[in-house]
Design an enzyme around this catalytic site. Structure first.
Site, short mmCIF file in Angstrom:
data_model
loop_
_atom_site.label_atom_id
_atom_site.label_comp_id
_atom_site.label_asym_id
_atom_site.label_seq_id
_atom_site.Cartn_x
_atom_site.Cartn_y
_atom_site.Cartn_z
N GLU A 237 31.33 36.16 33.35
CA GLU A 237 31.79 35.70 32.04
C GLU A 237 33.30 35.59 32.14
OE1 GLU A 237 33.63 35.77 29.25
OE2 GLU A 237 32.48 36.71 27.63
N CYS A 270 37.47 36.33 24.20
CA CYS A 270 37.10 35.13 24.94
C CYS A 270 36.47 34.07 24.05
CB CYS A 270 36.11 35.50 26.06
SG CYS A 270 36.78 36.63 27.30
#
Length: 460
Positions: A237, A270
């Site tokens: 990720e 994020c």
């Protein structure tokens, strides 16, 4: 092997931990060196056999006990999160409660049957599928959400029957050490261990004889992990540069929601909105309303500092390289002189930008929103999909059909409509493109840490 890994013993690094609120050293810690990593991997390998051998019901009960221990030590975990991140107490507490909820979710999910149904698929045969753990998983997590990102990885990995070696970020080892302490008593020795250290420690872990790596961090870090991992399972990720398409009929709450999400955790999320894209017809209004909403989000009062000296240096470099024609800053509300050397950044709106402006092309990872004008909805979608990252996005408006059409066209693993940055254990999260691959959250994350085995039995 690369030159970096040939006959270069790694001695334990001395970590100097800093308080992001003041910029001052707060503690020192010995990191994990080569011998520690080797010994910890061996202990995890031994512990994993016993852990995987437990019935799912017993594994579930121990995970619930682990979650209860964290919940019972809430104030200690809040202090640990604040020490390394500088977050306001309510943010730290909310993230720890979310982590506890996630562990409880996976304690239940592991008791559900996710395999294809057993049955008579071949003549005179009976077949079924077993989901088996991978073995020992190295989980390398970042500094923006030290405990929450750890929970996203360790929750499904532990539930699936793996042992986990947790490598926290260099600047935020505090809560990982607490997790390892509480796991030792509730899960058993060696099932979950923490390996604090620098990047060299992380590379030692990746290159050790473990079975899988789950990495959350930068694109550069993800590429390095993938190169060193070889043929082993890797889940990445790698962040985002998330668009928010604001249409002329966007609801009133749009602007407060976007600036709130862009400054939560000082924008170090994020999946936070970063690039606002609107139509030229309502561009000026959107810039003005975002600036007004951002003026109410002051660093020190509404949100905390950036995490470390490297991060604020990078953020300031991107801003200084931007040719934005409009820049609205919200100011600071620090209260006293002790915070003057901390890693504080004020909320900001940047507008009148070229598509290749550094503030648009790069993930800022700070409390800032850029605003771009599109000629029409198709152009807005094109701009939204024009960067390499494809983690999350949002669209804001009133016409349901139009909103769903835009949501479908956005290239992202997660899309919100008239809301943003809202997640729960039941719903999957994962990126595309430069944002990585793999799935966090939901029952789908269990398969990141399992492998199927088909068993077929002859009946006659």
């Amino acid at each position: 092997m690369t030159a970096e890994t040939v006959d270069v013993p790694h001695s334990p690094p001395g970590l100097r931990l800093t308080d992001p609120r003041t910029g001052r050293n707060r503690a020192g810690l010995a990191g994990a060196g080569e011998s520690t990593v080797t010994d910890t991997v061996e202990a995890a390998r031994e512990a994993q056999r016993s852990w995987a051998g437990l019935p799912t019901g017993e594994r579930s009960r121990r995970l619930l006990a682990f979650a209860d221990r964290i919940d019972g030590a809430l104030s200690e975990y809040v202090a640990a999160e604040q020490a390394g991140t500088g977050k306001p107490a309510h943010e730290a507490e909310g993230e720890i409660r979310d982590s506890v909820d996630l562990l409880r979710f996976y304690a239940g999910a592991v008791r559900a049957a996710l395999a294809p149904a057993a049955g008579h698929h071949l003549p005179d045969r009976e077949s079924w599928v077993r989901w088996e753990p991978l073995g020992v998983v190295g989980a390398i997590v970042p500094w923006n959400y030290p405990i929450l990102m750890a929970a996203w990885r360790i929750g499904p990995a532990l539930a699936a029957g793996n042992a986990v070696l947790l490598k926290p970020a260099e600047s935020t080892p505090d809560s990982a050490l607490l997790l390892a302490r509480d796991a030792r008593d509730s899960l058993g020795p060696g099932v979950l261990n923490a390996l604090p250290g620098d990047r060299a420690t992380g590379r030692l872990l990746v290159e050790s004889p473990i079975d899988a790596i789950a990495f959350t961090g930068s694109i550069a870090g993800g590429r390095d992990v993938a190169a060193r991992a070889g043929l082993r399972r890797v889940s990445l990720e790698l962040g985002g540069n998330c668009p928010a398409i604001v249409l002329p009929d966007a609801p009133e709450h749009t602007y407060a929601d976007l600036t709130g999400a862009a400054t939560y955790n000082a924008g170090q999320s994020c999946a936070a909105p970063a690039r606002v894209i609107t139509l030229r017809s309502n561009y000026a209004e959107v810039v003005d309303r975002l600036a007004e909403a951002m003026s109410r989000r002051q660093a020190g009062r509404s949100f905390g500092p950036l995490n470390n000296a490297d991060q604020i240096r990078r953020y300031r470099q991107i801003l200084s390289g931007s040719a934005a024609g409009v820049s609205h800053a919200a100011g600071l509300a620090l209260g006293d002189d002790s915070h003057e050397d901390g890693y504080w950044a004020e909320g900001r709106i940047l507008a009148d930008l070229e598509p290749d402006d550094p503030a648009v092309a790069n993930e800022l990872f700070g409390p800032c929103l850029t605003v771009q004008a599109a000629e029409d909805i198709d152009d807005a979608v094109r701009l939204a999909n024009s960067v390499d990252q494809a983690l999350a996005g949002s669209v804001w408006g009133a016409a349901t059909g139009q909103l769903l059409s835009v949501a479908r066209a956005l290239d992202a693993g997660e899309v919100w409509v008239n809301c943003v940055l809202e997640q729960c254990p039941e719903l999957p999260h994962g990126g595309r493109g430069a944002s990585g691959h793999g799935t966090d959250l939901s029952v789908l994350a269990l398969t990141e840490f399992q492998r199927p085995k088909t068993v077929t039995v002859r009946l006659v």
